[in-house]
Each structure stands twice: as C-alpha cells, then as structure tokens.
Design an enzyme around this catalytic site. Structure first.
Site, PDB file in Angstrom:
ATOM      1  N   SER A 185       6.225  -0.016   4.656  1.00 50.70           N
ATOM      2  CA  SER A 185       6.606   1.178   4.139  1.00 50.70           C
ATOM      3  C   SER A 185       6.882   1.264   2.639  1.00 50.70           C
ATOM      4  CB  SER A 185       7.684   1.899   4.905  1.00 50.70           C
ATOM      5  OG  SER A 185       7.871   3.225   4.388  1.00 50.70           O
ATOM      6  N   THR A 186       8.092   1.586   2.310  1.00 48.88           N
ATOM      7  CA  THR A 186       8.520   1.607   0.659  1.00 48.88           C
ATOM      8  C   THR A 186       8.377   0.199   0.018  1.00 48.88           C
ATOM      9  OG1 THR A 186      10.191   3.352   1.274  1.00 48.88           O
ATOM     10  CG2 THR A 186      10.160   2.343  -0.939  1.00 48.88           C
ATOM     11  N   HIS A 213       2.815   3.340   5.636  1.00 47.42           N
ATOM     12  CA  HIS A 213       3.444   4.604   5.690  1.00 47.42           C
ATOM     13  C   HIS A 213       2.933   5.217   4.196  1.00 47.42           C
ATOM     14  CE1 HIS A 213       6.898   3.531   8.452  1.00 47.42           C
ATOM     15  NE2 HIS A 213       5.819   3.487   8.937  1.00 47.42           N
ATOM     16  N   MET A 306      11.700   1.378   4.427  1.00 48.14           N
ATOM     17  CA  MET A 306      12.990   1.920   4.791  1.00 48.14           C
ATOM     18  C   MET A 306      12.639   2.198   6.198  1.00 48.14           C
ATOM     19  SD  MET A 306      12.863   5.826   3.025  1.00 48.14           S
ATOM     20  CE  MET A 306      11.221   6.812   3.243  1.00 48.14           C
ATOM     21  N   ASP A 309      11.049   1.357  11.788  1.00 43.70           N
ATOM     22  CA  ASP A 309       9.801   1.376  12.369  1.00 43.70           C
ATOM     23  C   ASP A 309       9.294  -0.088  12.600  1.00 43.70           C
ATOM     24  OD1 ASP A 309       7.286   2.172  13.391  1.00 43.70           O
ATOM     25  OD2 ASP A 309       6.430   2.703  11.702  1.00 43.70           O
TER      26      ASP A 309
END
Length: 370
Positions: A185-186, A213, A306, A309
């Site tokens: 993600s991030t 993401h 973050m 998941d």
C-alpha cells in the site's frame, strides 16, 4: 506535575502541514479539514511550485500536500527541490484522475513522494464527499507518523519465531515456489519496483501477482512502468485469463484480484465483490485464494503499507505450507501491513527491502546465495 518525555511530546503535538495547490477553494477546504481534525497545524499555503519549495526550506513541515498541476513550476518538477530543502517532509500528491496524471504521480512516487490522493472531478464532489475527506485525513495521518517511527522493533513484538535480516529462504520452503504474490500500500510502488528489479530475470521462472492499493488508471500505468523498468511483461489481467509463467499481473484499481481453477488451468479471478477490511483490491483476497489453489507452491510477500490488509491471507498461506516474507520496519514507509503480519506470527522471515529481491533470486537459483 508529570512532564512528558520528548518522544511523547512529539507524538502529541499537531503535525505541521504545507498545502500547495493552485486553487484557493481547495487550499481553504483542506486547511479547514486539517484544523477541525485537531491533529494538524497548517503553517503555510502555496499556489505554485516555487512557493512550495520556499515554504519547505523555511518551515520543514511534517507533511506537504502537493498538487501536480500548478502554474509555473508544477508539482512533479517541484518535488525533488522540496525534498532537497526538507528531506524529512512526507509528500502526499493530490491530483485529478487522468492517465497522464497517473503516470506522473507514479514517477513521483519512485522519486520520494509517499502516496497519492485522487481528487474528485468537481469542487462540489470534493466538498460533499465524506469518503474523500476521510481518505485525505487518513493518508495524511499515516504519512505524518512515518518519519517518527522507531529505530528498532517495538519490544512487545517477539521475533524469536521468525528470522530477521539476511535469510536463506531455502530453509523456509518445502518446495520451490512457482508463484510470487505481493501485497503493498503506502510506499508500495517504489518498494515493489525495487524488489522486482532485484529479482531480475529470475522472474521468468515465476508467475507474479501484485495487489497494490491504488485507484483505477493508476494500476494500469503502474504495470506499464514495471514492465518498462525490468523488461518482463506486466499488465492488469482480465477475468478468467490463464496465468502464465514469466508474467506479472497487477490487480486493477478498485477490483479484487484472486485465483481460480477452470478446465484444469489456474486463471485470474477479477471481481467487484465488496471491500475486505475497507480494501478493494484486497491482499487478503489474493492470499486466501492463493492458499486454496497454490498451497506450498506460493511465496507471499507483504511490503510497506498502512492498515492490516494481508494478515488473514498470510495466515492462510502459512497453514497451506507456503512461506511469507514481511518487509522490516526500518525500510518501510509505514509498517502497518507487514507489522500486522509479524504481530500475528504469520511471517516466515522479516527482511529489509534491500535484501528481499536478492533472497528470492537466490532461492530460485537453488538456495545458494549469490
């Protein structure tokens, strides 16, 4: 009276923010949201890139919200100068959703920007969307916290069960993996590109599936960027597409990527099923279906991001006999997703970003470090 430690005081003080956007309305809206949250203090605003660079050098903010499309010096051109003036400022890109902006934003994320926020097409949509406001504040909060992350693993996390640092993965797998599944993600675009580049042409021996993401359009541009960088075919798969070795499949933005079996062949499963733990695409979907259909032939990798998941899916992979690698804290932009996997004791190994690709490459070469 009890005094706060420097670390506690730093954690409690509002995070400083500079907003760089050519729209007065957007600057005002973002500033109001940040003020109302109680977590942030807007120290300056800018309507162009030159002013944003000057504010970075003067205020050294915790976070800068940077619009890509501004008159004069645009966000992409201003970014390297901003990071030169203030290396510890976390940059959140803000842009409307177009193919061109997606390509530019992804390039910026490989050069130091931490995340991207897709702005609604209209100011009315931005003003009235509670989801957009929540996403804006959540992304800023996570970026603001990341530079202050601890220099070592929290003491409450017991890592005796999982190797940390350089690892010979051959000791952790029962069969040679044929499928690499990555969740991020991030900070993920940069981390994913680094890992794939380090694995190099050994990717030809794997079928690689990635859940990053990202909004729609960004994932297609991400796949193109990855393919151009490492010379391996990469694309968004279509539903029912037969999975091939030597190909990288990227989950389409806003849709789940899973694995299914049809007519004796493994195929990509693309769905619009509800989000899982607020995520679509969700790493948990890919990992869980990978555990069901691939078992020990899979290798899971959870990179910076973050949230949590991937934790449930990592557990499913481990129970199916597959190994799961988690990126370590120090090299993560945000140690949410990999940290959650570690805390749940689903990590087979915890490895710094610089060592992950090499460890996988060595594994595919027969377990002998290069």
């Amino acid at each position: 009276m009890t005094s706060l430690s420097p670390a506690s005081a730093s954690a409690q003080r509002p995070k400083t923010v500079v907003i760089a956007d050519d729209s007065v309305v957007v600057r005002g809206l973002f500033a109001r949201w940040l003020g109302e949250s109680g977590q942030f203090h807007v120290v300056a605003v800018a309507g162009d890139g030159e002013t944003a660079v000057a504010h970075a050098g003067r205020f050294h903010p915790d976070v800068m919200v940077l619009d890509l499309n501004m008159p004069g010096l645009g966000g992409a051109e201003a970014l390297p100068q901003i990071l030169k003036e203030s290396p510890h400022t976390g940059v959140l890109l803000a842009t409307t959703l177009t193919e061109r902006n997606a390509r530019i934003a992804l390039e910026c994320m490989t050069k130091g920007a931490m995340d991207v926020l897709s702005k609604p097409d209209s100011r009315g949509g931005m003003t009235l969307s509670l989801d957009f406001r929540s996403e804006f504040l959540l992304k800023l909060s996570n970026i603001a916290q990341s530079p202050a992350r601890a220099g070592a693993l929290p003491p409450e996390i017991d890592l005796d069960f999982a190797p940390v640092g350089p690892v010979n993965l051959r000791n952790l797998v029962s069969v040679m993996p044929r499928y690499l599944m990555i969740g991020a993600s991030t900070g993920g675009p940069r981390a994913v590109a680094k890992v794939l580049s380090d694995i190099g042409d050994a990717l030809n021996d794997l079928t690689t599936l990635i859940v990053q993401h990202m909004p729609p359009l960004f994932t297609a541009s991400f796949a193109e960027q990855v393919s151009a960088q490492i010379g391996i075919p990469a694309r968004e798969p279509y539903d029912g597409e037969r999975l091939s070795r030597g190909t990288i499949y990227v989950a389409p933005g806003g849709r789940h990527l899973g694995i299914d079996r049809k007519l004796g062949h493994l195929v990509a499963s693309i769905s619009d099923a509800p989000p899982v733990r607020f995520c679509r695409p969700a790493v948990d979907v890919l990992f869980t279906e990978g555990a069901r259909h691939l078992g020990s032939a899979a290798l899971g990798l959870v990179l910076t991001g973050m949230g949590s998941d991937g934790t449930e899916g990592a557990g499913a992979l481990r129970r199916a006999g597959a190994a799961v690698i988690a990126q370590d804290e120090l090299s993560s932009t945000i140690w949410g997703m990999p940290g959650s996997v570690v805390r749940a004791r689903h990590a087979s190994a915890v490895i710094p970003l610089d060592g992950i690709g090499g460890a996988i490459r060595d594994l595919l070469r027969g377990g002998k470090p290069s």
